[in-house]
Design a protein around this motif. Structure first.
Motif, PDB file in Angstrom:
ATOM      1  N   ALA A  61      -2.436  81.893   8.124  1.00 23.73           N
ATOM      2  CA  ALA A  61      -2.409  80.435   7.978  1.00 23.73           C
ATOM      3  C   ALA A  61      -3.332  79.764   8.992  1.00 23.73           C
ATOM      4  CB  ALA A  61      -0.982  79.923   8.135  1.00 23.73           C
ATOM      5  N   SER A  62      -3.416  80.331  10.197  1.00 23.01           N
ATOM      6  CA  SER A  62      -4.276  79.735  11.228  1.00 23.01           C
ATOM      7  C   SER A  62      -5.752  79.807  10.847  1.00 23.01           C
ATOM      8  CB  SER A  62      -4.055  80.439  12.576  1.00 23.01           C
ATOM      9  OG  SER A  62      -4.640  81.738  12.588  1.00 23.01           O
ATOM     10  N   GLY A  96       3.824  88.038  13.492  1.00 20.38           N
ATOM     11  CA  GLY A  96       3.069  86.802  13.291  1.00 20.38           C
ATOM     12  C   GLY A  96       1.978  86.893  12.244  1.00 20.38           C
ATOM     13  N   TYR A  97       2.046  87.871  11.368  1.00 21.80           N
ATOM     14  CA  TYR A  97       0.957  88.089  10.409  1.00 21.80           C
ATOM     15  C   TYR A  97       0.699  86.875   9.531  1.00 21.80           C
ATOM     16  CZ  TYR A  97      -1.799  90.251   6.666  1.00 21.80           C
ATOM     17  OH  TYR A  97      -2.783  90.550   5.755  1.00 21.80           O
ATOM     18  N   TRP A  98       1.745  86.311   8.962  1.00 25.14           N
ATOM     19  CA  TRP A  98       1.549  85.183   8.039  1.00 25.14           C
ATOM     20  C   TRP A  98       1.048  83.959   8.791  1.00 25.14           C
ATOM     21  CZ3 TRP A  98       1.217  87.566   3.792  1.00 25.14           C
ATOM     22  CH2 TRP A  98       2.077  88.624   3.471  1.00 25.14           C
ATOM     23  N   ASP A  99       1.546  83.753   9.992  1.00 23.84           N
ATOM     24  CA  ASP A  99       1.044  82.640  10.813  1.00 23.84           C
ATOM     25  C   ASP A  99      -0.434  82.839  11.151  1.00 23.84           C
ATOM     26  OD1 ASP A  99       3.494  81.375  10.817  1.00 23.84           O
ATOM     27  OD2 ASP A  99       4.137  82.253  12.723  1.00 23.84           O
ATOM     28  N   THR A 100      -0.820  84.098  11.357  1.00 21.23           N
ATOM     29  CA  THR A 100      -2.222  84.386  11.667  1.00 21.23           C
ATOM     30  C   THR A 100      -3.115  84.049  10.477  1.00 21.23           C
ATOM     31  OG1 THR A 100      -1.604  86.122  13.239  1.00 21.23           O
ATOM     32  CG2 THR A 100      -3.835  86.203  12.330  1.00 21.23           C
TER      33      THR A 100
END
Length: 419
Positions: A408-409, A402-406
């Motif tokens: 982006a958040s 989930g690195y990229w989602d993190t």
């Protein structure tokens, strides 16, 4: 053609709270020890990623029941030993799983073949095999790297074994975890003073204790392990400290404040020691020994590129045998941003530091070498520089899906540039 991901500077401080994945190091140790115990264990807050899935799949193939009731929990029921699998165990590029299971395979009755992808087939395992041979376990790897063939004899007698851990502390951890399943006490000793990331051995000993094993230090580089076997337990796994370093660095690069869910001083993993160095940015020390926080080095190197003064990183020999030759790869990618920004000096890396490092005049694609830590650390350049893109961003699934989602958040804009 593989995907390319553009990372845009947020132009503001990154402020927020993130949920980090569970520690890879603790999750894989706990999975194995739970699998070796007789009974059921519940591991919460665990990491679900490529590396831990390879471990879980291998344990299932060796007679252990591993259930996954939710996204961060493993329920493991062991039989007090392992069965020989019906076919080779493929472990991708999971170094912990490969080294740990190579030793644990001694407990089976029969042949166990452990293999990995093309990268794993270049990662040395010879010192571990030599140590196993000294304990009476027949194991061979013609190239000195996987594939490995182990002939299990249903257990281990005991005795004393020396191991060269200069390349990896995982050799020591693998032997220590196996030793508790022997019929007699086992003493594990280093052949010299050098050991890659000694803190991970302490992590191993702590996990062994939680699962009922008894091990005591008999010297600065020796441990005596009693033949207790393991008992099941429920374990809450702390967040991954290596993953935390990216968030701590993002704070400093943008002047923000990111809550990772655990104070830096409460982490038990060695990479958490990088926090003090990150907090010193942009006045990091002139010399940093990376030998005891190896997975944090790529993060620190990116910060050093913007530091007020040059930084020399030493103790990096082990980085050459990670998922890629990280020492060389970091030097190459930093120099692609600006000629002379970094240079290799033997097993050291010098980063000259440029607080006003200009952005590339055109799009620059930073290579990741299919290495998750290269991808996650190099992405930090995009927090300050325009025109930065990361090749093969999906490789982060190895430890932080989930690195990229993190990012982006937190408000970081990401663009898929090519598919």
């Amino acid at each position: 053609m593989s995907q390319v991901l553009g990372v845009r500077p947020p132009g503001r401080a990154l402020i927020g709270q993130v949920k980090l994945p569970g520690s890879k190091s603790i999750t894989n140790r706990a999975l194995l020890l739970a699998g070796l115990a007789r009974g059921s264990s519940r591991l919460t807050g665990a990491l679900k990623s490529d590396d831990t899935r390879y471990m879980a799949q291998a344990l299932r193939a060796m007679g252990v029941t591993v259930d996954e009731p939710d996204a961060t929990t493993f329920e493991v029921t062991g039989r007090g030993g392992l069965l020989a699998p019906t076919g080779p165990l493929f472990l991708g590029n999971a170094g912990t799983a490969t080294r740990f299971l190579t030793a644990a395979a001694a407990l089976t009755e029969g042949e166990v073949v452990i293999d990995g992808d093309s990268h794993m087939r270049r990662r040395p395992i010879g010192p571990l095999l030599q140590a196993l041979d000294a304990l009476g376990v027949k194991a061979e790897a013609p190239t000195g790297c996987p594939p490995v063939r182990i002939l299990g004899r249903g257990g281990l007698e005991g005795g004393r074994v020396e191991v060269d851990a200069g390349l990896s502390s995982q050799y020591v951890s693998a032997l220590l975890m196996l030793a508790a399943c022997a019929r007699e006490p086992v003493e594990v000793a280093l052949t010299g003073a050098d050991i890659g990331a000694r803190g991970y051995v302490e992590l191993t000993l702590a996990a062994m204790e939680r699962f009922g094993a008894t091990a005591e230090a008999t010297g600065p580089g020796a441990w005596r392990v009693q033949p207790t076997g393991y008992r099941p337990c429920d374990l809450a796994i702390e967040p991954d400290a290596s993953a935390a370093t990216y968030m701590w660095a993002a704070e400093r690069l943008t002047g923000g404040r990111i809550d990772v869910g655990l104070p830096s001083q409460d982490f038990t993993q060695p990479d958490a020691s990088a926090y003090a160095l990150i907090a010193a940015f942009p006045h990091m020390p002139a010399m940093i020994d990376g030998s005891q926080m190896q997975d944090a080095v790529p993060t620190l190197v990116v910060l050093a590129a913007f530091n007020a003064t040059p930084v020399r990183f030493t103790g990096l020999a082990n980085l050459r045998v990670k998922e890629c030759d990280r020492l060389s790869a970091l030097s190459i990618e930093l120099q692609s941003l600006r000629a002379g920004l970094a240079r290799e000096e033997g097993d050291a890396l010098v980063v000259l530091g440029a607080p006003d490092l200009p952005p590339p005049t055109g799009l620059i694609r930073l290579r990741t070498y299919k290495d998750h830590r290269m991808a996650m650390s190099l992405a930090l350049f995009g927090l300050r520089l325009e025109n930065v893109a990361i090749e093969d961003p999906g490789c982060v699934a190895k430890t932080f899906p989930g690195y990229w989602d993190t990012l982006a958040s937190l408000g970081v804009e990401l663009d898929i540039l090519q598919a």
